[in-house]
Design an enzyme around this catalytic site. Structure first.
Site, PDB file in Angstrom:
ATOM      1  N   PRO A   1      -3.079   9.951  -2.546  1.00  0.00           N
ATOM      2  CA  PRO A   1      -2.755   9.501  -3.887  1.00  0.00           C
ATOM      3  C   PRO A   1      -3.220   8.064  -4.178  1.00  0.00           C
ATOM      4  O   PRO A   1      -3.390   7.273  -3.252  1.00  0.00           O
ATOM      5  CB  PRO A   1      -1.225   9.585  -3.927  1.00  0.00           C
ATOM      6  CG  PRO A   1      -0.822   9.360  -2.513  1.00  0.00           C
ATOM      7  CD  PRO A   1      -1.897   9.985  -1.673  1.00  0.00           C
ATOM      8  N   GLU A   2      -3.424   7.772  -5.458  1.00  0.00           N
ATOM      9  CA  GLU A   2      -3.845   6.443  -5.890  1.00  0.00           C
ATOM     10  C   GLU A   2      -2.666   5.736  -6.548  1.00  0.00           C
ATOM     11  O   GLU A   2      -1.531   6.210  -6.480  1.00  0.00           O
ATOM     12  CB  GLU A   2      -5.040   6.575  -6.840  1.00  0.00           C
ATOM     13  CG  GLU A   2      -6.225   7.312  -6.207  1.00  0.00           C
ATOM     14  CD  GLU A   2      -7.406   7.501  -7.138  1.00  0.00           C
ATOM     15  OE1 GLU A   2      -7.600   6.659  -8.032  1.00  0.00           O
ATOM     16  OE2 GLU A   2      -8.142   8.496  -6.986  1.00  0.00           O
TER      17      GLU A   2
END
Length: 274
Positions: free
Chosen positions: A2-3
């Site tokens: 995830p970012e």
């Protein structure tokens, strides 16, 4: 993945779920996830009896504050936290379990086993790796247009590679770099120093807008991401170019192309991003 938007969504979810809970034990099934301290038993002993007071974030890292400690957790590609009752069956690949005095458990599950956990004295976590060398937060007051313009003039590498560099600017990964560059109309292979002032300004606002809208949508569930309550993000419904190879550009109708930049699959419109 995830970012920043996904990690921020997890942070907000965990703030609702676990703040105020006291740790009575910790179970570690995969010791190599614990990077600091090297002694897993010491990791467990230091956390027992502490109470979680806040869930923070620095770039793509979660900061689980349980005075006198801060647990710095990187989810990497597949890491997930989930709050469960202690009598619920464990899912496969559940590697770390934080047992609470109220009978609930915060379970860390990681299919790829790439996640990491570091335990530091509170207030010292940003003096050590992995947080020590991180760049400014793109949604903070640190990230100004003036700083961005000056910093890019010194970078000869491709703009996508610059934006992926967490020591330059934190939180951006493949999805949101591609989306920000498309929104700003900038080709991902342009040397950063070649951007004109107007282009830098467009990119600056595109980064902030893209990340803000992604956070509002709970992030992007383009693979297996869910928040701490098992809910998917919805920003993938707004994606313009990422993962859309050969599909028509939503702006001009030309086919989206895919190339490799900085070792990452990169999607762009050859007409809108010349």
């Amino acid at each position: 993945m995830p970012e920043l938007p996904e990690v921020e969504t997890v942070r907000r979810t965990l703030n609702k779920l676990v703040v105020g809970k006291t740790i009575c034990d910790v179970t570690v099934h995969l010791p190599r996830l614990i990077r600091e301290p090297a002694d897993v038993e010491l990791f467990r002993k230091e956390l027992v009896g502490t109470t979680i007071t806040e869930i923070g974030r620095r770039g793509k890292f979660l900061k689980i504050v349980c005075p006198p400690w801060v647990l710095v957790s990187h989810l990497r590609m597949e890491g997930k936290y989930r709050l469960a009752r202690q009598n619920e069956p464990y899912e496969k690949h559940t590697h770390v379990i934080f047992h609470f005095t109220d009978g609930t458990e915060l379970r860390y599950r990681d299919v790829r086993q790439f996640g990491t956990m570091h335990l530091f004295p509170a207030g010292e976590e940003e003096q050590h790796l992995p947080l020590k060398k991180l760049g400014p937060e793109p949604l903070s007051d640190q990230f100004t247009l003036e700083w961005f313009q000056a910093a890019l003039t010194r970078r000869m590498t491709k703009i996508k590679a610059v934006l992926l560099n967490q020591e330059f600017l934190v939180g951006l990964g493949n999805i949101y770099v591609d989306e920000s560059l498309f929104s700003a109309g900038i080709h991902p292979e342009r040397p950063a120093s070649s951007l004109l002032a107007a282009e830098v300004e467009r990119l600056y606002h595109s980064i902030k807008k893209t990340l803000s809208e992604a956070i509002k949508s709970g992030g992007s569930s383009v693979r297996s991401y869910v928040n701490g309550e098992g809910e998917m993000g919805m920003f993938q419904l707004q994606i313009q170019v990422y993962g859309r190879k050969n599909e028509p550009c939503l702006r001009c109708g030309n086919a989206i192309e895919r190339i490799v930049v900085a070792g990452r699959g990169t999607h762009f419109c050859p007409e809108c991003q010349k």
